[in-house]
Design a protein around this motif. Structure first.
Motif, PDB file in Angstrom:
ATOM      1  N   THR A 133       0.836  -1.202   0.000  1.00 45.60           N
ATOM      2  CA  THR A 133       0.000   0.000   0.000  1.00 45.60           C
ATOM      3  C   THR A 133       0.869   1.251   0.000  1.00 45.60           C
ATOM      4  N   LEU A 134       1.894   1.268   0.858  1.00 48.86           N
ATOM      5  CA  LEU A 134       2.800   2.414   0.932  1.00 48.86           C
ATOM      6  C   LEU A 134       3.583   2.584  -0.368  1.00 48.86           C
ATOM      7  N   PHE A 179      10.878   5.608   1.833  1.00 50.34           N
ATOM      8  CA  PHE A 179       9.546   5.416   2.400  1.00 50.34           C
ATOM      9  C   PHE A 179       9.672   4.378   3.509  1.00 50.34           C
ATOM     10  N   ALA A 180      10.182   4.817   4.639  1.00 45.49           N
ATOM     11  CA  ALA A 180      10.450   3.957   5.786  1.00 45.49           C
ATOM     12  C   ALA A 180      10.615   4.833   7.017  1.00 45.49           C
ATOM     13  N   PRO A 181      10.414   4.274   8.207  1.00 50.69           N
ATOM     14  CA  PRO A 181      10.583   5.084   9.423  1.00 50.69           C
ATOM     15  C   PRO A 181      12.018   5.565   9.612  1.00 50.69           C
ATOM     16  N   THR A 182      12.984   4.783   9.149  1.00 52.07           N
ATOM     17  CA  THR A 182      14.388   5.184   9.225  1.00 52.07           C
ATOM     18  C   THR A 182      15.007   4.998   7.837  1.00 52.07           C
ATOM     19  N   ALA A 214       7.320   8.120   6.642  1.00 56.63           N
ATOM     20  CA  ALA A 214       6.499   6.985   7.056  1.00 56.63           C
ATOM     21  C   ALA A 214       5.297   7.540   7.799  1.00 56.63           C
ATOM     22  N   PRO A 215       4.114   7.259   7.306  1.00 59.02           N
ATOM     23  CA  PRO A 215       2.931   7.769   8.015  1.00 59.02           C
ATOM     24  C   PRO A 215       2.813   7.104   9.385  1.00 59.02           C
ATOM     25  N   SER A 216       2.382   7.870  10.354  1.00 56.41           N
ATOM     26  CA  SER A 216       2.232   7.341  11.703  1.00 56.41           C
ATOM     27  C   SER A 216       0.992   6.459  11.777  1.00 56.41           C
ATOM     28  N   GLU A 231      -4.681  10.222  16.527  1.00 56.60           N
ATOM     29  CA  GLU A 231      -4.472  11.593  16.992  1.00 56.60           C
ATOM     30  C   GLU A 231      -4.542  11.628  18.515  1.00 56.60           C
ATOM     31  N   ALA A 232      -3.717  12.456  19.118  1.00 51.68           N
ATOM     32  CA  ALA A 232      -3.733  12.584  20.583  1.00 51.68           C
ATOM     33  C   ALA A 232      -5.034  13.259  21.005  1.00 51.68           C
ATOM     34  N   PRO A 233      -5.675  12.726  22.050  1.00 51.12           N
ATOM     35  CA  PRO A 233      -6.916  13.364  22.517  1.00 51.12           C
ATOM     36  C   PRO A 233      -6.634  14.750  23.096  1.00 51.12           C
TER      37      PRO A 233
END
Length: 184
Positions: free
Chosen positions: A8-9, A148-151, A166-168, A172-174
């Protein structure tokens, strides 16, 4: 990250190249792009690019043999779930290179991965990646490469500027968490 998330990524990356090539990829003197895909983990090369016309394929693969690959030519086909890659191959936008190996012949997967990404002749011989060295030789105008990777993988580490995306997967934080954090 499982294979489905990776594909998908990767598809999103290829799609973004079509939609906004000047934003996402390097702005060099050519419209051509080089996309190098490393499928880590459980990606089986014989399930991805299937040698369906090899006479011994079914016998040697047994129950792992792919029944209906998407035929690319008279020898190889794609796994049936990789339909999007067929069009790229037909349009000469994708090339699959078979039976390529590094000089590494020992039994450590991790050492072999290091040789593949560094371009060295033995494990840990080099600290930079072959793709980063290539980026350093290309004409420059702005952003040179993106992972396209976290690192940033070893293949892209080195002196040339590289970024990663890299999408998280985190929600979302409340609001109450953000309010408490601000109070600290």
């Amino acid at each position: 990250m499982d294979r489905r998330q990776f594909l998908t990524l990767a598809g999103a990356g290829l799609g973004s190249m079509l939609i906004a090539p000047r934003i996402v990829f390097a702005n060099v003197e050519t419209g051509r792009r080089f996309v190098f895909v490393i499928q880590r983990g459980a990606a089986d090369g014989l399930d991805t690019i299937v040698p369906y016309a090899e006479p011994a394929y079914r016998t040697l693969r047994g129950s792992l043999a792919i029944d209906n690959p998407i035929k690319l030519d008279g020898m190889f086909g794609l796994h049936p779930s990789l339909t999007g890659l067929r069009k790229l191959h037909q349009d000469k936008q994708a090339l699959f290179v078979h039976a390529v190996a590094s000089p590494y012949r020992e039994r450590s997967h991790f050492d072999g991965q290091n040789v593949l990404e560094s371009g060295g002749s033995s494990p840990y011989e080099r600290k930079d990646g072959w793709l980063n060295r290539l980026v350093g030789m290309l004409p420059k105008s702005r952003g040179e490469a993106i992972a396209f990777a976290p690192t940033i993988p070893l293949a892209l580490r080195g002196e040339a500027d590289v970024t990663s995306y890299a999408p998280s997967a985190l929600p979302e934080a409340p609001d109450d968490l953000m309010t408490r954090r601000q109070a600290l």
